[in-house]
Design a protein around this motif. Structure first.
Motif, PDB file in Angstrom:
ATOM      1  N   ARG A  37       0.824  -1.201   0.000  1.00  0.00           N
ATOM      2  CA  ARG A  37       0.000   0.000   0.000  1.00  0.00           C
ATOM      3  C   ARG A  37       0.866   1.263   0.000  1.00  0.00           C
ATOM      4  N   ASP A  88      -9.115  -2.306   4.137  1.00  0.00           N
ATOM      5  CA  ASP A  88     -10.357  -1.555   3.980  1.00  0.00           C
ATOM      6  C   ASP A  88     -11.584  -2.458   4.014  1.00  0.00           C
ATOM      7  N   GLU A 104       0.701   4.185  -2.842  1.00  0.00           N
ATOM      8  CA  GLU A 104       0.271   5.539  -2.494  1.00  0.00           C
ATOM      9  C   GLU A 104       1.393   6.555  -2.712  1.00  0.00           C
ATOM     10  N   VAL A 114      -7.482   0.470  -2.429  1.00  0.00           N
ATOM     11  CA  VAL A 114      -8.491  -0.211  -1.622  1.00  0.00           C
ATOM     12  C   VAL A 114      -7.950  -1.607  -1.341  1.00  0.00           C
ATOM     13  N   HIS A 174      -1.196   6.388  -6.437  1.00  0.00           N
ATOM     14  CA  HIS A 174      -2.341   5.498  -6.627  1.00  0.00           C
ATOM     15  C   HIS A 174      -3.260   5.521  -5.411  1.00  0.00           C
ATOM     16  N   GLU A 175      -4.546   5.511  -5.657  1.00  0.00           N
ATOM     17  CA  GLU A 175      -5.525   5.341  -4.581  1.00  0.00           C
ATOM     18  C   GLU A 175      -5.731   3.849  -4.369  1.00  0.00           C
TER      19      GLU A 175
END
Length: 285
Positions: free
Chosen positions: A2, A24, A6, A13, A10-11
């Motif tokens: 992650r 999440d 990020e 989930v 990038h977003e």
């Protein structure tokens, strides 16, 4: 993973089977309808599928096959049923599929010879995924061994590091002469990110350093770094009859795509692990 994504805009989930706040969403991949329901509410550009039982000596073989094959199929089915499929789906397989190869350094053309249930489950996952390639833009990665801060102590290098940091006099291991291509987890996640950004759909890539080290080498590096030598007791229960003796990869194909950026050495990775785990007063340099 992650943090790497990020950091490059990038977003993310994240989905895990644990409802402990580490992700999440909490979804059991083996629950087909739950997977479909969870993904129906998410519009994704790229998927990195890392969920699996990855410990070769995992005691529940049936669960290993169910998670690694059926769980992956449930994910692919859910992704393909959406109104807009993702741009790329990266599936993490394993270099374990190669088994005891006759090749000193293994490229993607080497015949698979899986020598344990974990390797068989990963190779079967690859074959299953190929039946979805007409519906999904799939890329397959075959990472060789990797390690780093946060890896469970059930894996051999974190186990050895923990023993050194706690200054234990003895560690129980299996065959310390096996040779593996150990990578730093930070380099592996960087490669995963680059693969989803470039999206070489339909291709399969080895993720490796091209350098082999025995566990004896690991013990020597840690002894020099920490300042004492640990005694090794060979536990026959840790010695597998079908042990893969040497597993070293050729990274030419992936380097041609993403570039051959400098990678961390195993000694650097061990230093990072010792530094993060060590109480004050334990040397890490």
């Amino acid at each position: 993973m992650r943090a790497e994504l990020e950091a490059h805009g990038h977003e993310v989930v994240s989905i895990s089977h644990r409802a402990d706040g580490s992700a999440d969403l909490a979804v059991d991949l083996c629950d087909r309808e739950a997977v479909r329901s969870a993904l129906s509410n998410i519009r994704v550009d790229a998927v990195i599928h890392l969920a699996a039982i990855a410990f070769v000596a995992h005691g529940d073989v049936e669960q290993m096959y169910r998670v690694n094959i059926v769980g992956t199929r449930n994910l692919l089915e859910a992704l393909s049923s959406g109104s807009q499929p993702p741009r790329v789906v990266l599936l993490a397989s394993s270099a374990n599929i190669y088994g005891n190869s006759d090749s000193e350094v293994i490229d993607e053309s080497v015949q698979a010879k899986p020598a344990n249930d974990y390797a068989v489950s990963k190779l079967a996952m690859e074959y299953m995924a190929k039946t979805w390639m007409d519906r999904l833009p799939i890329v397959i990665a075959r990472p060789f061994n990797y390690t780093g801060v946060g890896q469970s102590k059930q894996f051999v290098i974190p186990k050895i590091v923990d023993h050194y940091v706690r200054r234990q006099p003895v560690v129980e291991l299996g065959n310390i002469d096996v040779i593996r291509d150990f990578q730093d987890v930070r380099d592996v996640v960087s490669t995963y990110r680059k693969l989803i950004e470039l999206a070489p759909v339909g291709a399969t890539f080895n993720l490796c350093s091209g350098i082999g080290h025995s566990l004896g080498d690991v013990l020597q590096m840690l002894a020099e770094r920490v300042g004492y030598r640990i005694k090794v007791d060979v536990n026959p229960q840790f010695v597998r009859s079908n042990e893969v003796v040497r597993l070293v990869g050729d990274s030419s194909k992936v380097n041609a795509l993403i570039g051959s950026a400098s990678r961390r050495t195993l000694s650097e990775t061990l230093g990072w692990m010792v530094k993060q785990a060590a109480p004050s007063g334990v040397a890490s340099e």
